[in-house]
Design an enzyme around this catalytic site. Structure first.
Site, PDB file in Angstrom:
ATOM      1  N   ASP A  13      -3.990 -15.671   6.760  1.00 54.93           N
ATOM      2  CA  ASP A  13      -2.689 -16.162   6.274  1.00 54.93           C
ATOM      3  C   ASP A  13      -1.994 -17.079   7.291  1.00 54.93           C
ATOM      4  OD1 ASP A  13      -2.988 -14.767   3.885  1.00 54.93           O
ATOM      5  OD2 ASP A  13      -2.074 -12.958   4.703  1.00 54.93           O
ATOM      6  N   ARG A  39      -5.620 -17.739  -9.936  1.00 57.60           N
ATOM      7  CA  ARG A  39      -6.420 -17.166  -8.842  1.00 57.60           C
ATOM      8  C   ARG A  39      -7.590 -16.332  -9.370  1.00 57.60           C
ATOM      9  NH1 ARG A  39      -2.599 -14.916  -4.293  1.00 57.60           N
ATOM     10  NH2 ARG A  39      -4.573 -15.000  -3.173  1.00 57.60           N
ATOM     11  N   ARG A  66       0.835  -1.209   0.000  1.00 59.20           N
ATOM     12  CA  ARG A  66       0.000   0.000   0.000  1.00 59.20           C
ATOM     13  C   ARG A  66       0.862   1.248   0.000  1.00 59.20           C
ATOM     14  NH1 ARG A  66      -2.717  -4.181   1.628  1.00 59.20           N
ATOM     15  NH2 ARG A  66      -4.996  -4.270   1.699  1.00 59.20           N
ATOM     16  N   SER A  90     -12.624  -9.634   1.972  1.00 60.40           N
ATOM     17  CA  SER A  90     -11.330  -9.594   1.284  1.00 60.40           C
ATOM     18  C   SER A  90     -10.810  -8.169   1.265  1.00 60.40           C
ATOM     19  CB  SER A  90     -11.462 -10.110  -0.150  1.00 60.40           C
ATOM     20  OG  SER A  90     -10.363  -9.657  -0.928  1.00 60.40           O
TER      21      SER A  90
END
Ligand code: S3P
Length: 445
Positions: free
Chosen positions: A329, A135, A35, A180
């Site tokens: 994760d 993905r 970011r 998400s």
């Protein structure tokens, strides 16, 4: 091994000679680093970044913004991080690149870039490695198409895709079908340049680094439990970003300490963002000796120290669906800890793990199976029947499937147990934590 030696592809991981002990610091947070680089590239002026993670994934974002016309002079520091200036394209928008942008293994780069590019008059092909090309991208392209961007070939759900942006993007209110942060961020970044309020509502709270960082770049942002909005159109203004340590990397050291008898470690300068440190709560629920202490902030990110000590009597626990986003994760490594805990552990609704760098649900069941642990998936729930006296059979080889978090999870079997194990494609650790082995071996001298 020297800190910069490349991680071997087929690695034999041997048991640590001693318990883990002392203070550790982990490299910069991967999500915050992406970011910082992308927002600085979008901004007017030169942003100063420090503590940026130097890993393959973040390098994908850095080279992408360079291709799009930002100037990034990030240099490697003595502590292994990247620091320096990024001069963004600001109100001029990104340059039309003359070649496709290869996002490598990085889903965050690809998905966030889709939002970055949507408000501009450019046509950009985005692609990635074999894993990234498998993905799902429809979750991002669907809301961006509602806003006015288009993607070719139409109807294709995976990379490579050519995105065509538009200067007349529409603000939307979007109910995300899954929690998400990549989806939320892509829509909000597009919304920064749309006319009006763009809102994303989520079924459960995903990580909120975007909502915390955009105001630092001068973007009017509001955020609550499961909703975030930006007010556009707005030009980002350069700022200073200090990236704290990555809790997802810290989780491997924390879980190693929980598994290796006699260990006691403190991981310092790590982000204590509640959307990221769900693993500390899961370890606590398993009876581990965990302590979290706030010491300050890096920008709007809380930072502090996570301490973990070995506890002999871990027990299974249940992690409810609404907490999964905060450990998304960390499920593989927590599953390994659960394999050593007495009784059943259940992770509810972990369907998102099927579409990570690889199908992590299948990989967990397969890997724990090699250890002789009963693990299975029922619907979207993951069950693990732990064995407190679990010992590693000799001559095991785990396949990381090129997935960095699986490589580190299976490495812990060798590091914390009594038998060496082989891990195929171990060099995938360079995606998020290139110095993983060095850091953990240094704590066990
Ligand atoms: C990320 C969000 C998460 C996480 C990924 C990084 C991010 O994915 O798994 O490693 O930086 O926004 P979701 O998009 O599923 O939240």
């Amino acid at each position: 091994m020297s800190p910069d030696a490349p991680a071997p592809s087929h690695a034999v991981i041997t048991p640590l000679p001693a318990p883990l002990h002392g203070s550790a610091s982990v490299p910069g947070d991967k999500s915050i680093s992406h970011r910082a680089v992308l927002f600085a590239a979008m901004a007017e002026g030169t942003s100063r970044l420090s503590g940026v993670l130097d890993s393959d994934d973040v390098r994908s974002s850095i080279s992408a913004v360079r291709q799009l016309g930002a100037e990034a002079t990030l240099e490697r520091q003595p502590d292994g991080s990247l620091a320096g200036g990024v001069t963004g394209w600001g109100a001029n928008g990104p340059a039309q690149p003359d070649a496709p942008i290869d996002c490598g293994n990085s889903g965050t780069t690809a998905r966030l870039l889709m939002g970055v590019l949507a408000p501009w008059d450019v046509e950009v092909e985005l692609t990635g490695d074999e894993s990234l090309q498998r993905r799902p991208m429809r979750r991002i392209t669907a809301p961006l198409m509602k806003m006015g961007a288009s993607f070719q070939p139409a109807g294709r759900e995976t990379l490579p895709l050519v995105e065509r942006g538009t200067r007349s993007l529409r603000a939307i209110a979007y109910d995300a079908p899954m929690a998400s942060a990549q989806l939320k961020t892509a829509v909000l970044l597009a919304g920064v340049f749309a006319n009006g309020t763009t809102t994303v509502n989520e079924p459960a709270p995903s990580r909120n680094h975007t909502e915390l960082m955009l105001p630092e770049f001068g973007v009017p942002t509001t955020a609550a439990d499961r909703t975030a909005s930006v007010e556009g159109p707005c030009t980002l203004k350069a700022c200073e970003v200090r990236v704290p340590g990555d809790p997802s990397s810290a989780a491997f050291i924390a879980c190693a300490a929980a598994l290796k008898p006699g260990s006691s470690v403190q991981i310092e300068n790590v982000s204590l963002n509640t959307a990221r440190i769900g693993f500390t709560r899961t370890l606590e629920r398993m009876g581990a000796d965990v302590n979290v202490r706030h010491t300050g902030a890096a920008g709007k990110e809380p930072i502090g120290i996570i301490s973990v000590a070995y506890t002999p009597a871990l027990h299974g626990c249940e992690v409810p669906a609404e907490k999964i986003a905060s450990i998304v994760d960390e499920v593989p490594v927590l599953a390994l800890v659960a394999a050593h805990a007495r009784g059943l552990t259940v992770f509810r609704d972990v369907s998102e793990l099927r579409v990570k760098e690889t199908d992590r649900l299948a990989a967990i069941v397969e890997g724990l199976g090699l250890l002789g642990v009963d693990a299975w998936v029922d619907g979207n729930d993951l069950y693990i029947e732990g064995q407190p006296d679990l010992t590693t059979p000799p001559n095991l080889t785990f396949d990381s499937k090129g997935d960095h978090r699986l490589a580190m999870t299976w490495a812990l079997v060798g590091l914390c147990g009594k038998e060496p194990v082989a891990v195929e494609n171990f060099d995938s650790v360079k995606i998020s934590y290139p110095r993983f082995l060095n850091d953990i071996e240094r704590l066990a001298r």
